[in-house]
Design a protein around this motif. Sequence first.
Motif, short mmCIF file in Angstrom:
data_model
loop_
_atom_site.label_atom_id
_atom_site.label_comp_id
_atom_site.label_asym_id
_atom_site.label_seq_id
_atom_site.Cartn_x
_atom_site.Cartn_y
_atom_site.Cartn_z
N ASN A 94 60.76 45.44 1.00
CA ASN A 94 60.57 45.91 2.38
C ASN A 94 61.53 45.94 3.43
O ASN A 94 61.36 46.14 4.72
N PHE A 95 62.91 46.04 3.12
CA PHE A 95 63.82 46.14 4.07
C PHE A 95 63.82 47.45 4.64
O PHE A 95 63.66 48.37 3.91
N SER A 96 64.09 47.66 5.89
CA SER A 96 64.01 49.03 6.49
C SER A 96 65.07 49.02 7.66
O SER A 96 65.29 48.18 8.33
N LEU A 97 65.59 50.49 7.80
CA LEU A 97 66.62 50.60 9.01
C LEU A 97 65.98 51.92 9.67
O LEU A 97 65.76 52.92 9.00
N THR A 98 66.29 51.89 10.95
CA THR A 98 65.85 52.89 11.72
C THR A 98 66.95 53.03 12.81
O THR A 98 66.93 52.16 13.64
N GLN A 99 67.54 54.18 13.11
CA GLN A 99 68.50 54.40 14.02
C GLN A 99 68.40 55.64 14.94
O GLN A 99 68.29 56.55 13.91
N PHE A 100 68.46 55.77 16.08
CA PHE A 100 68.37 56.98 16.92
C PHE A 100 69.76 56.97 17.61
O PHE A 100 70.21 56.40 18.09
N ASN A 101 70.35 58.31 17.49
CA ASN A 101 71.84 58.45 17.92
C ASN A 101 71.71 59.65 18.79
O ASN A 101 71.17 60.82 18.73
N LEU A 102 72.72 59.65 19.80
CA LEU A 102 73.27 60.75 20.52
C LEU A 102 74.51 61.04 20.32
O LEU A 102 75.35 60.23 20.15
#
Length: 333
Positions: A94-102
């Motif tokens: 259940n490892f997760s990664l979320t990233q928002f970029n400009l």
Amino acid sequence: MRSILIIFVCMLGFINAVQAQDPIFTQYYLFPETLNSGFTGFQETTKAGVLHRTQWPDLNFRVDSDYANFNTWVPSMNSGVGVNVLSQRERFTNFSLTQFNLAYAYKVKLTDEWDFRPGLEVGYGFKSFNFNNLILEDQIDLTNETVNPISIDNLDPNDQVSYLDVSASLLFNNEDFWIGASLKHLNKPNISLVPGGNLPLNSLAAITVGYELKLADYLNLTFLPYSTKLMITGNYMQQGDYNRFDFGSLFIVDLFYFGAIAATNPNRNTANSHLITSVNLLGGLQYENFKFGVSYDVNVSGLGRTGGIYELSVIFTVDQKARCFGCPLYKRI
């Protein structure tokens, strides 16, 4: 009991590897922004796309990754601006990664033929891991065949860590050739899940090159359309002790393209490592303003029956005749 501990340690090693390594997409030639922010607004029009990747579906450690981006060209600034989102999930832990970029890129005209595009990307990311199902040795009561809910071990990890991420890129191109370099995680953000811990995210360095040529200029292929092209691509990446070099080619025939890319592991960190880890088969088509891509990575290493890796993608471009390099079907012939 010792076997349980060994399995647990192995799981932690796998989790650390997932957290330390960035997801690399096979279809980077359609989504070059995943590696180099200099491609932001590169077509000098408005573009949006979605890319899905499933890795090793036949293993317990299945990993799903998604990437979505939107970028456009601002003529008054001579710049490209965009936003993108990266999401990754590993099912077993259940490892997760979320990233928002400009992202931002500026176009500099070096000569009549050559352009230079420096790029910058700033993001905010979240990494999480579900520790609720973690069972330590002292919780297991073999005599009563029960599991105690409380452990005496002083382990109080965070379920989630957030961080600021900064990347920079350089890109040079002319009508047929492009070469770019990028360095992700310049600030080496701390991604430790342990309170007070320090686990810097290794910087990812990448060099991407490509060359596109019209076959009719070199060969007399009367059975193919005059506009048929061959694109040769290469992509080298280094992150920590791990590196990867992809190389291959694609044929662009009218509105269709197909080809293959080999993924290699030059360092071969262990004695059992394979130089060539997969052969990636590629295909796609363009329909009006849409582009559709599909790829399947055939595993040739010793991992066994993994189910391979597949990707599906769709891109919408406002101006289908937009000028772009390094991406099949970005240019209508």
